[in-house]
Write a protein that holds these residues in place. Structure first.
Motif, PDB file in Angstrom:
ATOM      1  N   LEU A  69      30.968  69.792  80.047  1.00 55.60           N
ATOM      2  CA  LEU A  69      32.108  69.070  80.618  1.00 55.60           C
ATOM      3  C   LEU A  69      33.407  69.574  79.985  1.00 55.60           C
ATOM      4  O   LEU A  69      34.402  69.808  80.666  1.00 55.60           O
ATOM      5  CB  LEU A  69      31.957  67.562  80.391  1.00 55.60           C
ATOM      6  CG  LEU A  69      30.791  66.902  81.133  1.00 55.60           C
ATOM      7  CD1 LEU A  69      30.681  65.426  80.746  1.00 55.60           C
ATOM      8  CD2 LEU A  69      30.963  67.023  82.649  1.00 55.60           C
ATOM      9  N   LYS A  70      33.352  69.773  78.670  1.00 52.89           N
ATOM     10  CA  LYS A  70      34.524  70.280  77.959  1.00 52.89           C
ATOM     11  C   LYS A  70      34.877  71.693  78.446  1.00 52.89           C
ATOM     12  O   LYS A  70      36.046  72.002  78.659  1.00 52.89           O
ATOM     13  CB  LYS A  70      34.205  70.326  76.454  1.00 52.89           C
ATOM     14  CG  LYS A  70      35.304  69.856  75.570  1.00 52.89           C
ATOM     15  CD  LYS A  70      34.866  69.732  74.121  1.00 52.89           C
ATOM     16  CE  LYS A  70      34.067  70.914  73.626  1.00 52.89           C
ATOM     17  NZ  LYS A  70      34.104  71.103  72.170  1.00 52.89           N
ATOM     18  N   ALA A  71      33.867  72.525  78.609  1.00 50.83           N
ATOM     19  CA  ALA A  71      34.094  73.911  79.053  1.00 50.83           C
ATOM     20  C   ALA A  71      34.696  73.928  80.461  1.00 50.83           C
ATOM     21  O   ALA A  71      35.636  74.681  80.735  1.00 50.83           O
ATOM     22  CB  ALA A  71      32.786  74.692  79.026  1.00 50.83           C
ATOM     23  N   ILE A  72      34.164  73.079  81.357  1.00 52.16           N
ATOM     24  CA  ILE A  72      34.697  73.043  82.731  1.00 52.16           C
ATOM     25  C   ILE A  72      36.141  72.558  82.704  1.00 52.16           C
ATOM     26  O   ILE A  72      37.009  73.096  83.386  1.00 52.16           O
ATOM     27  CB  ILE A  72      33.836  72.122  83.636  1.00 52.16           C
ATOM     28  CG1 ILE A  72      32.426  72.688  83.756  1.00 52.16           C
ATOM     29  CG2 ILE A  72      34.473  71.962  85.013  1.00 52.16           C
ATOM     30  CD1 ILE A  72      31.414  71.727  84.375  1.00 52.16           C
ATOM     31  N   TYR A  73      36.406  71.568  81.845  1.00 47.47           N
ATOM     32  CA  TYR A  73      37.777  71.063  81.737  1.00 47.47           C
ATOM     33  C   TYR A  73      38.731  72.178  81.301  1.00 47.47           C
ATOM     34  O   TYR A  73      39.774  72.403  81.917  1.00 47.47           O
ATOM     35  CB  TYR A  73      37.840  69.886  80.749  1.00 47.47           C
ATOM     36  CG  TYR A  73      39.241  69.340  80.594  1.00 47.47           C
ATOM     37  CD1 TYR A  73      39.749  68.434  81.519  1.00 47.47           C
ATOM     38  CD2 TYR A  73      40.070  69.747  79.556  1.00 47.47           C
ATOM     39  CE1 TYR A  73      41.039  67.954  81.413  1.00 47.47           C
ATOM     40  CE2 TYR A  73      41.359  69.275  79.437  1.00 47.47           C
ATOM     41  CZ  TYR A  73      41.840  68.372  80.366  1.00 47.47           C
ATOM     42  OH  TYR A  73      43.130  67.912  80.253  1.00 47.47           O
ATOM     43  N   SER A  74      38.372  72.898  80.234  1.00 44.85           N
ATOM     44  CA  SER A  74      39.316  73.895  79.719  1.00 44.85           C
ATOM     45  C   SER A  74      39.452  75.070  80.682  1.00 44.85           C
ATOM     46  O   SER A  74      40.539  75.616  80.855  1.00 44.85           O
ATOM     47  CB  SER A  74      38.933  74.358  78.312  1.00 44.85           C
ATOM     48  OG  SER A  74      37.777  75.145  78.362  1.00 44.85           O
ATOM     49  N   LEU A  75      38.356  75.458  81.361  1.00 44.65           N
ATOM     50  CA  LEU A  75      38.462  76.548  82.342  1.00 44.65           C
ATOM     51  C   LEU A  75      39.307  76.133  83.541  1.00 44.65           C
ATOM     52  O   LEU A  75      40.052  76.936  84.089  1.00 44.65           O
ATOM     53  CB  LEU A  75      37.072  76.976  82.812  1.00 44.65           C
ATOM     54  CG  LEU A  75      36.276  77.830  81.826  1.00 44.65           C
ATOM     55  CD1 LEU A  75      34.853  78.018  82.316  1.00 44.65           C
ATOM     56  CD2 LEU A  75      36.930  79.185  81.615  1.00 44.65           C
ATOM     57  N   SER A  76      39.211  74.869  83.945  1.00 41.89           N
ATOM     58  CA  SER A  76      39.981  74.440  85.119  1.00 41.89           C
ATOM     59  C   SER A  76      41.477  74.425  84.799  1.00 41.89           C
ATOM     60  O   SER A  76      42.304  74.652  85.667  1.00 41.89           O
ATOM     61  CB  SER A  76      39.526  73.066  85.610  1.00 41.89           C
ATOM     62  OG  SER A  76      39.916  72.073  84.691  1.00 41.89           O
ATOM     63  N   LEU A  77      41.829  74.194  83.523  1.00 38.92           N
ATOM     64  CA  LEU A  77      43.240  74.278  83.139  1.00 38.92           C
ATOM     65  C   LEU A  77      43.703  75.727  83.205  1.00 38.92           C
ATOM     66  O   LEU A  77      44.792  76.026  83.669  1.00 38.92           O
ATOM     67  CB  LEU A  77      43.444  73.773  81.711  1.00 38.92           C
ATOM     68  CG  LEU A  77      43.278  72.288  81.439  1.00 38.92           C
ATOM     69  CD1 LEU A  77      43.700  71.990  80.012  1.00 38.92           C
ATOM     70  CD2 LEU A  77      44.100  71.453  82.413  1.00 38.92           C
ATOM     71  N   ARG A  78      42.835  76.633  82.722  1.00 41.61           N
ATOM     72  CA  ARG A  78      43.203  78.045  82.666  1.00 41.61           C
ATOM     73  C   ARG A  78      43.324  78.642  84.058  1.00 41.61           C
ATOM     74  O   ARG A  78      44.177  79.469  84.314  1.00 41.61           O
ATOM     75  CB  ARG A  78      42.146  78.811  81.863  1.00 41.61           C
ATOM     76  CG  ARG A  78      42.757  79.579  80.703  1.00 41.61           C
ATOM     77  CD  ARG A  78      41.679  80.274  79.883  1.00 41.61           C
ATOM     78  NE  ARG A  78      40.937  79.364  79.022  1.00 41.61           N
ATOM     79  CZ  ARG A  78      39.807  79.715  78.382  1.00 41.61           C
ATOM     80  NH1 ARG A  78      39.301  80.910  78.543  1.00 41.61           N
ATOM     81  NH2 ARG A  78      39.199  78.858  77.579  1.00 41.61           N
ATOM     82  N   HIS A  79      42.437  78.254  84.970  1.00 43.58           N
ATOM     83  CA  HIS A  79      42.428  78.881  86.290  1.00 43.58           C
ATOM     84  C   HIS A  79      43.072  78.009  87.357  1.00 43.58           C
ATOM     85  O   HIS A  79      43.158  78.410  88.508  1.00 43.58           O
ATOM     86  CB  HIS A  79      40.992  79.213  86.705  1.00 43.58           C
ATOM     87  CG  HIS A  79      40.304  80.134  85.746  1.00 43.58           C
ATOM     88  ND1 HIS A  79      40.692  81.431  85.587  1.00 43.58           N
ATOM     89  CD2 HIS A  79      39.302  79.935  84.860  1.00 43.58           C
ATOM     90  CE1 HIS A  79      39.933  82.002  84.663  1.00 43.58           C
ATOM     91  NE2 HIS A  79      39.091  81.111  84.193  1.00 43.58           N
ATOM     92  N   GLU A  80      43.487  76.822  86.965  1.00 41.76           N
ATOM     93  CA  GLU A  80      44.134  75.895  87.900  1.00 41.76           C
ATOM     94  C   GLU A  80      43.344  75.762  89.198  1.00 41.76           C
ATOM     95  O   GLU A  80      43.805  76.128  90.271  1.00 41.76           O
ATOM     96  CB  GLU A  80      45.573  76.344  88.179  1.00 41.76           C
ATOM     97  CG  GLU A  80      46.429  76.204  86.923  1.00 41.76           C
ATOM     98  CD  GLU A  80      47.897  76.561  87.174  1.00 41.76           C
ATOM     99  OE1 GLU A  80      48.225  76.936  88.307  1.00 41.76           O
ATOM    100  OE2 GLU A  80      48.671  76.431  86.223  1.00 41.76           O
ATOM    101  N   GLY A  81      42.133  75.251  89.094  1.00 39.79           N
ATOM    102  CA  GLY A  81      41.344  75.038  90.303  1.00 39.79           C
ATOM    103  C   GLY A  81      39.872  75.000  89.972  1.00 39.79           C
ATOM    104  O   GLY A  81      39.500  74.765  88.832  1.00 39.79           O
ATOM    105  N   ASP A  82      39.042  75.246  90.994  1.00 42.67           N
ATOM    106  CA  ASP A  82      37.603  75.213  90.796  1.00 42.67           C
ATOM    107  C   ASP A  82      37.166  76.309  89.832  1.00 42.67           C
ATOM    108  O   ASP A  82      37.760  77.372  89.769  1.00 42.67           O
ATOM    109  CB  ASP A  82      36.884  75.392  92.138  1.00 42.67           C
ATOM    110  CG  ASP A  82      37.044  74.145  93.003  1.00 42.67           C
ATOM    111  OD1 ASP A  82      37.790  73.229  92.572  1.00 42.67           O
ATOM    112  OD2 ASP A  82      36.447  74.090  94.083  1.00 42.67           O
TER     113      ASP A  82
END
Ligand SMILES: [Zn+2]
Length: 217
Positions: A10-23
Motif C-alpha cells: 500500500l505504501k509503495a503504491i501510494y509513493s509511486l502514484s505521487l511520482r507518476h501522478e496516476g495509476d
C-alpha cells in the motif's frame, strides 16, 4: 488486519502514484518491491479482494479511499518513529530509516497517540517529510526540486527524497543540512550538475542525481 507485506505494498503504491501522478503499473511495483511480476499480481488480487485498491489485469492500480487511509497511517507511524529515534534516542538522520521500516508495522493506535504526544506533535520527520495528520491527510508542502531552481536564486533546503545512509552521509560531508540557505551559482549545460554556495560561504558541487533528491522552498 493487514499483513506486513500488504502494508508495504500500500505504501509503495501510494509513493509511486505521487511520482507518476496516476495509476501505477505492475512493472513499476515489481521493480520497487524487488519481487517477480507474478507475485505482485497475486498480492494485487488480494488487496483488490479487500477493496484496498482498484485493479484490473493489464491496467494500472490505484488505492481506494480505505487503501489510501491505511497507507497514510503506515507513513505516519514511520515518520513519527524517525522523529523519536533522532530526537529521543540520539540516532543520526542517516541511521533511522531502516529501523522505522520495522517499527512502522506496530499497529497499536494507543501507542501512536502517545508517541505523537510525547514528541509534542511534530509536523515533519528528520528528512523534512511532512507527517500525515491523525485524520489521514498528507500536508501540502509546495517544495521544488533543486534541479528546478534558476541561477542566482536563494533557496532553503527543506527535505530530501532519498533516505539511504550513503546519500545522507554524502550531504553531511558536503555541509548540506536541512534548513540551510543555498544559492545556485552555475548550472552545467552538459550534465545539469550544479555549483551551489551554502550560507557558510563554501561552494558545493551537486550532480544532477544529488540535486533532484533535494527539495527546497
Ligand atoms: Zn524513512
Amino acid at each position: 488486519m493487514q499483513s506486513f507485506t500488504e502494508e508495504n505494498y500500500l505504501k509503495a503504491i501510494y509513493s509511486l502514484s505521487l511520482r507518476h501522478e496516476g495509476d501505477v503499473s505492475t512493472n513499476a511495483l515489481a521493480e520497487l518491491t524487488a519481487t517477480k511480476a507474478a507475485s505482485v499480481t497475486d498480492m494485487l488480487r488480494k488487496l483488490s479482494d479487500k477493496e484496498l485498491i482498484h485493479y484490473k489485469k493489464y491496467q494500472g492500480v490505484r488505492l481506494t479511499e480505505e487503501g489510501e487511509r491505511l497507507a497514510l497511517q503506515v507513513i505516519r507511524r514511520h515518520r513519527l518513529w524517525e522523529v523519536f529515534l533522532v530526537e529521543k534516542l540520539g540516532f543520526g538522520w542517516d541511521a533511522v530509516h531502516d529501523i522505522a521500516e520495522q517499527l512502522e508495522h506496530i499497529r497499536s493506535d494507543e501507542l501512536v497517540v502517545r508517541l505523537d504526544g510525547y514528541l509534542d506533535h511534530p509536523q515533519f520527520d528528520p528528512h523534512g517529510d511532512p507527517i500525515p495528520t491523525p485524520a489521514g491527510k498528507m500536508p501540502e508542502t509546495g517544495y521544488r526540486k533543486l534541479t528546478e531552481v534558476g541561477v542566482g536564486e536563494d533557496v532553503r533546503l527543506m527535505a530530501v527524497l532519498e533516505h539511504s545512509t550513503e546519500f545522507l552521509q554524502h550531504l553531511d560531508r558536503s555541509g548540506l543540512t536541512l534548513g540551510c540557505i543555498i544559492t545556485v551559482k552555475t548550472v552545467n549545460d552538459f550534465d545539469k550538475s550544479l555549483l551551489v554556495r551554502t550560507e557558510t560561504g563554501s561552494t558545493v558541487f551537486a550532480s544532477q542525481d544529488v540535486a533532484k533528491n533535494l527539495l527546497v522552498s
